[in-house]
Design a protein around this motif. Sequence first.
Motif, PDB file in Angstrom:
ATOM      1  N   ALA A 232     -15.037  -0.422 -14.112  1.00 43.44           N
ATOM      2  CA  ALA A 232     -14.747  -1.173 -15.328  1.00 43.44           C
ATOM      3  C   ALA A 232     -13.889  -2.397 -15.037  1.00 43.44           C
ATOM      4  O   ALA A 232     -14.026  -3.439 -15.684  1.00 43.44           O
ATOM      5  N   ALA A 233     -13.003  -2.293 -14.030  1.00 47.19           N
ATOM      6  CA  ALA A 233     -12.079  -3.377 -13.718  1.00 47.19           C
ATOM      7  C   ALA A 233     -12.534  -4.255 -12.558  1.00 47.19           C
ATOM      8  O   ALA A 233     -11.905  -5.285 -12.282  1.00 47.19           O
ATOM      9  N   GLY A 234     -13.581  -3.830 -11.860  1.00 45.80           N
ATOM     10  CA  GLY A 234     -14.047  -4.594 -10.708  1.00 45.80           C
ATOM     11  C   GLY A 234     -13.106  -4.523  -9.515  1.00 45.80           C
ATOM     12  O   GLY A 234     -12.935  -5.497  -8.783  1.00 45.80           O
ATOM     13  N   VAL A 235     -12.495  -3.349  -9.317  1.00 41.74           N
ATOM     14  CA  VAL A 235     -11.563  -3.158  -8.206  1.00 41.74           C
ATOM     15  C   VAL A 235     -11.996  -1.955  -7.371  1.00 41.74           C
ATOM     16  O   VAL A 235     -12.931  -1.231  -7.729  1.00 41.74           O
ATOM     17  N   GLY A 236     -11.315  -1.743  -6.249  1.00 44.62           N
ATOM     18  CA  GLY A 236     -11.514  -0.550  -5.441  1.00 44.62           C
ATOM     19  C   GLY A 236     -10.345   0.399  -5.619  1.00 44.62           C
ATOM     20  O   GLY A 236      -9.436   0.145  -6.405  1.00 44.62           O
ATOM     21  N   PHE A 237     -10.360   1.508  -4.866  1.00 52.11           N
ATOM     22  CA  PHE A 237      -9.239   2.453  -4.955  1.00 52.11           C
ATOM     23  C   PHE A 237      -9.092   3.235  -3.665  1.00 52.11           C
ATOM     24  O   PHE A 237     -10.025   3.395  -2.884  1.00 52.11           O
ATOM     25  N   ARG A 238      -7.884   3.718  -3.469  1.00 55.78           N
ATOM     26  CA  ARG A 238      -7.581   4.678  -2.400  1.00 55.78           C
ATOM     27  C   ARG A 238      -6.760   5.793  -3.020  1.00 55.78           C
ATOM     28  O   ARG A 238      -5.724   5.538  -3.643  1.00 55.78           O
ATOM     29  N   VAL A 239      -7.231   7.033  -2.893  1.00 58.46           N
ATOM     30  CA  VAL A 239      -6.489   8.178  -3.413  1.00 58.46           C
ATOM     31  C   VAL A 239      -6.230   9.160  -2.281  1.00 58.46           C
ATOM     32  O   VAL A 239      -6.898   9.133  -1.244  1.00 58.46           O
ATOM     33  N   TYR A 240      -5.252  10.038  -2.499  1.00 61.97           N
ATOM     34  CA  TYR A 240      -4.784  10.944  -1.447  1.00 61.97           C
ATOM     35  C   TYR A 240      -4.978  12.382  -1.905  1.00 61.97           C
ATOM     36  O   TYR A 240      -4.345  12.831  -2.874  1.00 61.97           O
ATOM     37  N   TYR A 241      -5.852  13.098  -1.214  1.00 65.16           N
ATOM     38  CA  TYR A 241      -6.227  14.447  -1.624  1.00 65.16           C
ATOM     39  C   TYR A 241      -5.002  15.353  -1.759  1.00 65.16           C
ATOM     40  O   TYR A 241      -4.881  16.111  -2.729  1.00 65.16           O
ATOM     41  N   GLU A 242      -4.086  15.263  -0.797  1.00 60.62           N
ATOM     42  CA  GLU A 242      -2.933  16.162  -0.795  1.00 60.62           C
ATOM     43  C   GLU A 242      -1.992  15.909  -1.965  1.00 60.62           C
ATOM     44  O   GLU A 242      -1.161  16.755  -2.301  1.00 60.62           O
ATOM     45  N   LYS A 243      -2.083  14.744  -2.589  1.00 65.42           N
ATOM     46  CA  LYS A 243      -1.212  14.421  -3.719  1.00 65.42           C
ATOM     47  C   LYS A 243      -1.812  14.824  -5.064  1.00 65.42           C
ATOM     48  O   LYS A 243      -1.128  14.766  -6.084  1.00 65.42           O
ATOM     49  N   ILE A 244      -3.089  15.202  -5.065  1.00 66.42           N
ATOM     50  CA  ILE A 244      -3.765  15.562  -6.315  1.00 66.42           C
ATOM     51  C   ILE A 244      -3.432  17.008  -6.686  1.00 66.42           C
ATOM     52  O   ILE A 244      -3.745  17.936  -5.928  1.00 66.42           O
ATOM     53  N   VAL A 296      -1.056   9.480  -7.323  1.00 65.72           N
ATOM     54  CA  VAL A 296      -2.087   9.976  -6.400  1.00 65.72           C
ATOM     55  C   VAL A 296      -2.801   8.875  -5.626  1.00 65.72           C
ATOM     56  O   VAL A 296      -3.641   9.173  -4.776  1.00 65.72           O
ATOM     57  N   GLY A 297      -2.495   7.590  -5.877  1.00 65.65           N
ATOM     58  CA  GLY A 297      -3.192   6.541  -5.151  1.00 65.65           C
ATOM     59  C   GLY A 297      -2.874   5.164  -5.690  1.00 65.65           C
ATOM     60  O   GLY A 297      -1.893   4.972  -6.416  1.00 65.65           O
ATOM     61  N   GLU A 298      -3.744   4.212  -5.338  1.00 65.20           N
ATOM     62  CA  GLU A 298      -3.566   2.839  -5.793  1.00 65.20           C
ATOM     63  C   GLU A 298      -4.927   2.158  -5.917  1.00 65.20           C
ATOM     64  O   GLU A 298      -5.888   2.523  -5.235  1.00 65.20           O
ATOM     65  N   PHE A 299      -4.989   1.171  -6.799  1.00 64.01           N
ATOM     66  CA  PHE A 299      -6.179   0.348  -6.930  1.00 64.01           C
ATOM     67  C   PHE A 299      -6.106  -0.820  -5.948  1.00 64.01           C
ATOM     68  O   PHE A 299      -5.014  -1.338  -5.664  1.00 64.01           O
ATOM     69  N   LEU A 300      -7.272  -1.228  -5.440  1.00 68.12           N
ATOM     70  CA  LEU A 300      -7.362  -2.211  -4.372  1.00 68.12           C
ATOM     71  C   LEU A 300      -8.162  -3.425  -4.810  1.00 68.12           C
ATOM     72  O   LEU A 300      -9.021  -3.343  -5.691  1.00 68.12           O
ATOM     73  N   GLU A 301      -7.910  -4.547  -4.162  1.00 70.61           N
ATOM     74  CA  GLU A 301      -8.619  -5.770  -4.510  1.00 70.61           C
ATOM     75  C   GLU A 301     -10.095  -5.699  -4.126  1.00 70.61           C
ATOM     76  O   GLU A 301     -10.963  -6.192  -4.851  1.00 70.61           O
ATOM     77  N   ASP A 302     -10.411  -5.092  -2.990  1.00 66.08           N
ATOM     78  CA  ASP A 302     -11.788  -5.008  -2.502  1.00 66.08           C
ATOM     79  C   ASP A 302     -12.530  -3.917  -3.279  1.00 66.08           C
ATOM     80  O   ASP A 302     -12.269  -2.727  -3.091  1.00 66.08           O
ATOM     81  N   ASN A 303     -13.471  -4.321  -4.123  1.00 68.25           N
ATOM     82  CA  ASN A 303     -14.168  -3.325  -4.951  1.00 68.25           C
ATOM     83  C   ASN A 303     -15.204  -2.521  -4.185  1.00 68.25           C
ATOM     84  O   ASN A 303     -15.850  -1.644  -4.747  1.00 68.25           O
ATOM     85  N   ASN A 304     -15.378  -2.817  -2.911  1.00 66.09           N
ATOM     86  CA  ASN A 304     -16.279  -2.016  -2.077  1.00 66.09           C
ATOM     87  C   ASN A 304     -15.564  -0.834  -1.425  1.00 66.09           C
ATOM     88  O   ASN A 304     -16.207   0.033  -0.839  1.00 66.09           O
ATOM     89  N   VAL A 305     -14.243  -0.825  -1.521  1.00 63.95           N
ATOM     90  CA  VAL A 305     -13.456   0.252  -0.917  1.00 63.95           C
ATOM     91  C   VAL A 305     -13.106   1.282  -1.987  1.00 63.95           C
ATOM     92  O   VAL A 305     -12.305   1.013  -2.889  1.00 63.95           O
TER      93      VAL A 305
END
Length: 329
Positions: A232-244, A296-305
């Motif tokens: 929806a925002a046109g961004v990417g994300f990185r999340v961390y399984y152990e933090k969920i 649990v993570g962060e949104f990234l500029e690269d929407n392919n990640v």
Amino acid sequence: MLPGKVPPEVLEKIVFDRLGVNDERVIMKSGVGIDAAAIDFGDSVLVATSDPITGAEKHIGFYAVNVNANDVATFGAKPKWFLVTILLPENADEELLEKIMEDMHKSAERLGISIVGGHTEVTVGLNRPIVIGTMLGEVKKDQLVTSNGAKPGDVIILTKGAGIEGTSIIATENEEELKKVFGKELVENAKRFLQKISVVKEALIAAKIGVHAMHDPTEGGIANGFHEMADAAGVGFRVYYEKIPIAEETRKLCEHFQLDPLALISSGSLLIAAPPEKAEKVVEAIRRKGIEVAIVGEFLEDNNVKVIVKDGKEIPLKRPETDEIWKLF
């Protein structure tokens, strides 16, 4: 197509270019990852959403009110008015309808919502009831939060954990089998996850502090929720399984039925995109209300990640093709 939500590419191809006339008062309309519409009413904004309950039979009226209220609250709006269509299977008795209505009535009362209209019928070809709700809410224009507002660098906050609604459904629909495996206490605890379904309280808290976007992950679980917010925002994300956060009850039921808790229907969880300088304030405010919450993570500029970090390794987090709950039906 598989059971559950229609894939985003099909929505883009068939649905989103067939939406009637454009109206300049529509601030936010249908799109991938966008759960409600926002309509300009001058000093205030009307927020409207519609969701069916198809994967549960017990407590279906409760789910109908709360799931729809959640979508409205993620826009920072107070849910106020509810319309509902109830489709009953052939040979349904009045007791079934009474139970659905009683559950809706009590749920609406708790949230301060008026049930203002709808439709009820017995429908040929159904083997279980289906309830389709439309919720309306209201928010001041300068306090509106949109689903597509996540920005690169935003912190991803998750309340409660993965698979909240799914845990309750699995325990309720398979109660006797699961009690033989895990005992009464764990199954009763899992059934009580139903009480965690509402995200209205934490959504309104976060909106008041000021966040960029919120989303309540439903079908496809939080894994799909991450994708929907990012798309929806046109961004990417990185999340961390152990933090969920994944509750013991959720983990054990998913292991028993060989389900992925991250892709299990998760009404009751709330995903929040918060600017880094406000993230801890949001977390602490929600935690003070006794609600479990984690970054649990962060949104990234690269929407392919679009990745998840597990055991120190970064791997793509695939969008679920369908919700895990359908494997049990």
